[in-house]
Design an enzyme around this catalytic site. Structure first.
Site, PDB file in Angstrom:
ATOM      1  N   CYS A 149      14.254 102.857 -36.182  1.00  0.00           N
ATOM      2  CA  CYS A 149      15.458 102.544 -36.967  1.00  0.00           C
ATOM      3  C   CYS A 149      16.628 102.018 -36.121  1.00  0.00           C
ATOM      4  CB  CYS A 149      15.876 103.765 -37.774  1.00  0.00           C
ATOM      5  SG  CYS A 149      15.810 105.302 -36.856  1.00  0.00           S
ATOM      6  N   HIS A 242      23.141 103.572 -38.284  1.00  0.00           N
ATOM      7  CA  HIS A 242      23.054 103.632 -36.818  1.00  0.00           C
ATOM      8  C   HIS A 242      23.874 102.493 -36.202  1.00  0.00           C
ATOM      9  CE1 HIS A 242      20.111 106.667 -37.264  1.00  0.00           C
ATOM     10  NE2 HIS A 242      19.032 106.044 -36.868  1.00  0.00           N
TER      11      HIS A 242
HETATM   12  N1  LIG Z   1      14.876 109.048 -41.184  1.00  0.00           N
HETATM   13  C1  LIG Z   1      14.923 107.823 -40.680  1.00  0.00           C
HETATM   14  O1  LIG Z   1      16.004 107.195 -40.590  1.00  0.00           O
HETATM   15  C2  LIG Z   1      13.674 107.149 -40.195  1.00  0.00           C
HETATM   16  C3  LIG Z   1      13.761 105.813 -39.849  1.00  0.00           C
HETATM   17  C4  LIG Z   1      12.625 105.132 -39.397  1.00  0.00           C
HETATM   18  C5  LIG Z   1      11.439 105.813 -39.291  1.00  0.00           C
HETATM   19  N2  LIG Z   1      11.362 107.131 -39.618  1.00  0.00           N
HETATM   20  C6  LIG Z   1      10.050 107.779 -39.506  1.00  0.00           C
HETATM   21  O2  LIG Z   1       9.577 108.054 -40.820  1.00  0.00           O
HETATM   22  C7  LIG Z   1       8.801 109.270 -40.813  1.00  0.00           C
HETATM   23  C8  LIG Z   1       9.399 110.243 -41.836  1.00  0.00           C
HETATM   24  O3  LIG Z   1      10.736 110.525 -41.498  1.00  0.00           O
HETATM   25  P1  LIG Z   1      11.688 111.351 -42.489  1.00  0.00           P
HETATM   26  O4  LIG Z   1      13.038 111.187 -41.904  1.00  0.00           O
HETATM   27  O5  LIG Z   1      11.437 110.977 -43.899  1.00  0.00           O
HETATM   28  O6  LIG Z   1      11.150 112.858 -42.244  1.00  0.00           O
HETATM   29  P2  LIG Z   1      11.261 114.137 -43.218  1.00  0.00           P
HETATM   30  O7  LIG Z   1      12.472 114.077 -44.048  1.00  0.00           O
HETATM   31  O8  LIG Z   1      11.058 115.300 -42.319  1.00  0.00           O
HETATM   32  O9  LIG Z   1       9.978 114.007 -44.192  1.00  0.00           O
HETATM   33  C9  LIG Z   1       8.668 114.206 -43.725  1.00  0.00           C
HETATM   34  C10 LIG Z   1       7.673 113.982 -44.850  1.00  0.00           C
HETATM   35  O10 LIG Z   1       6.348 114.158 -44.342  1.00  0.00           O
HETATM   36  C11 LIG Z   1       5.707 115.237 -45.038  1.00  0.00           C
HETATM   37  N3  LIG Z   1       4.899 116.035 -44.111  1.00  0.00           N
HETATM   38  C12 LIG Z   1       5.350 116.808 -43.085  1.00  0.00           C
HETATM   39  N4  LIG Z   1       4.309 117.399 -42.454  1.00  0.00           N
HETATM   40  C13 LIG Z   1       3.191 117.011 -43.108  1.00  0.00           C
HETATM   41  C14 LIG Z   1       1.805 117.298 -42.968  1.00  0.00           C
HETATM   42  N5  LIG Z   1       1.364 118.101 -42.001  1.00  0.00           N
HETATM   43  N6  LIG Z   1       0.924 116.695 -43.833  1.00  0.00           N
HETATM   44  C15 LIG Z   1       1.376 115.867 -44.800  1.00  0.00           C
HETATM   45  N7  LIG Z   1       2.673 115.565 -45.003  1.00  0.00           N
HETATM   46  C16 LIG Z   1       3.569 116.115 -44.155  1.00  0.00           C
HETATM   47  C17 LIG Z   1       6.808 116.059 -45.659  1.00  0.00           C
HETATM   48  O11 LIG Z   1       6.302 116.742 -46.791  1.00  0.00           O
HETATM   49  P3  LIG Z   1       6.894 118.181 -47.302  1.00  0.00           P
HETATM   50  O12 LIG Z   1       8.184 117.869 -48.021  1.00  0.00           O
HETATM   51  O13 LIG Z   1       5.827 118.653 -48.219  1.00  0.00           O
HETATM   52  O14 LIG Z   1       7.096 119.028 -46.084  1.00  0.00           O
HETATM   53  C18 LIG Z   1       7.809 114.941 -46.022  1.00  0.00           C
HETATM   54  O15 LIG Z   1       7.369 114.305 -47.202  1.00  0.00           O
HETATM   55  C19 LIG Z   1       8.818 109.772 -39.369  1.00  0.00           C
HETATM   56  O16 LIG Z   1       7.674 109.279 -38.711  1.00  0.00           O
HETATM   57  C20 LIG Z   1      10.072 109.139 -38.789  1.00  0.00           C
HETATM   58  O17 LIG Z   1      10.006 108.983 -37.408  1.00  0.00           O
HETATM   59  C21 LIG Z   1      12.445 107.806 -40.081  1.00  0.00           C
END
Ligand SMILES: NC(=O)c1ccc[n+]([C@@H]2O[C@H](COP(=O)([O-])OP(=O)(O)OC[C@H]3O[C@@H](n4cnc5c(N)ncnc54)[C@H](OP(=O)(O)O)[C@@H]3O)[C@@H](O)[C@H]2O)c1
Length: 350
Positions: A149, A242
């Site tokens: 990001c 960001h």
């Molecule tokens: N946030 C950003 O700005 C951003 C930007 C670019 C890329 N990313 C990438 O996008 C991804 C998600 O980020 P996020 O910010 O959305 O994280 P998040 O809010 O922590 O969400 C994680 C998601 O993954 C699920 N999950 C966690 N552990 C799991 C497992 N063992 N098996 C299956 N599902 C699982 C969670 O489900 P539950 O709700 O059921 O726990 C939730 O739906 C990451 O790889 C991150 O690096 C994020």
């Protein structure tokens, strides 16, 4: 009426997953037909499993979708993945092996030699790598990723400068929003009244992803751009958006008005094709001395434009500027959706 592609969202309940839901509501080419998350959520209706943390209401059409395990088969034509990095590699690979196009946000495959690390404005030709992926996934599935990001806000700013003048070196100092760490992310007592000068793996991601994206594709291989990139990353007490304070050394001499012009007039294939999520202006240049600011500029172009300000000569390198992008839209869900729209336009999604 053209048919809509049925999409599954992996990590559907998280910060990025919720953005997908918001951006895909009423999308002309996609409808969400499957959602997957951790075993904490599996078996529940999405409306019960997910605490909605964005403005507005959760789209009503997805409330009753049953949350499933992130494993094929799912009832969809392609999957968007926003899974945590540590489980993304195995899971995304299993979907690609089973024949699904996987449009991923996670870092797991970004640097793989046969995987496009795509920003449709910047390196749409890198989709040529998908030919190579056929060897890995004979089923016809494949993986396309979008950058980290913070990388995306830097690279969209560097691309027109590289095209016009060449970029020899870039130094980037980030100030990154808390939503970038997912939910619940950083503990409030760690981030209130504070700045964290460490985000695990982030500096390396910016340094390596930037040269891959700005690199050139020849004979089925990406040759990284021959530029030096140095990054320092900080988590700051901002909800979304960001900032990257950047300094650049150019290959050919250029005046500041030439730079301003190159940034302001930057357009590319998504704009020419009129892709649904493509902003009219990929870059918005602000001339006020105190912009961009996350609070006021992150939603430019519906969160898909990068706002650049503070463009000035630099006493050490050639020029400096500040770039701002919305981390869960241009930096995540919006980026992946734009990638999928390009895949349709280029005939990669049947
Ligand atoms: N946030 C950003 O700005 C951003 C930007 C670019 C890329 N990313 C990438 O996008 C991804 C998600 O980020 P996020 O910010 O959305 O994280 P998040 O809010 O922590 O969400 C994680 C998601 O993954 C699920 N999950 C966690 N552990 C799991 C497992 N063992 N098996 C299956 N599902 C699982 C969670 O489900 P539950 O709700 O059921 O726990 C939730 O739906 C990451 O790889 C991150 O690096 C994020």
């Amino acid at each position: 009426m053209t048919r809509k592609y049925r999409v599954g969202i992996l990590g559907a309940t998280g910060m990025v997953g919720q953005r997908f839901m918001q951006l895909l509501e009423n999308h002309p080419q996609f409808e969400v037909t499957a959602v997957a998350a951790s075993d904490r959520s599996q078996g529940k209706n999405y409306g019960d499993a997910c605490t909605w943390r964005l403005g507005g209401e959760m789209p009503s059409a997805i409330r009753s979708l049953k949350v499933q395990a992130p494993a094929p088969p799912l009832d969809c034509d392609l999957v968007f993945s926003s899974l945590p990095g540590d489980i993304a590699r195995e899971t995304e690979s299993s979907f690609a092996s089973a024949g699904y196009p996987v449009i991923s946000n996670s870092s797991a495959f970004r640097m793989d030699e046969d995987v496009p690390l795509l920003i449709p404005e910047v390196n749409h030709d890198h989709l040529g790598l998908l030919e190579k992926q056929r060897q890995r996934y004979p089923s016809g599935g494949y993986i396309v990723t979008n950058p980290n990001c913070s990388t995306i806000g830097l690279v969209i700013a560097l691309a027109p400068l590289q095209n016009a003048f060449g970029v020899e070196a870039a130094i980037a100092t980030t100030l990154q929003a808390v939503s970038g760490a997912g939910y619940p992310g950083v503990a409030s007592l760690d981030i209130l009244d504070n700045v964290l000068p460490y985000i695990g793996g982030e500096e390396e991601k910016i340094e390596t992803e930037t040269t891959k994206i700005l690199g050139s594709l020849a004979d089925g291989t990406i040759k990284s751009a021959p530029m030096k990139v140095s990054a320092q990353c900080h988590r700051v007490n901002v909800a979304d958006g960001h900032l990257v304070a950047a300094r650049v050394k150019l290959t050919r001499k250029a005046g500041i008005e030439d730079l301003r012009n190159a940034l302001r007039t930057y357009r590319s294939l998504p704009q020419e094709l009129g892709l649904h999520s493509a902003p009219q202006h990929p870059i918005v240049v602000r001339d006020e001395p105190d912009r961009p600011q996350p609070k006021y500029d992150r939603d430019a172009g519906a969160g898909m434009s990068v706002t650049i300000g503070r463009l000035l000569p630099d006493a050490v390198l050639d020029y400096r500027f500040v770039s701002l992008s919305h981390n869960t839209i241009r930096g995540a869900a919006g980026a992946a959706i734009l990638n999928a729209e390009l895949l349709i336009a280029k005939g990669y999604l049947k």
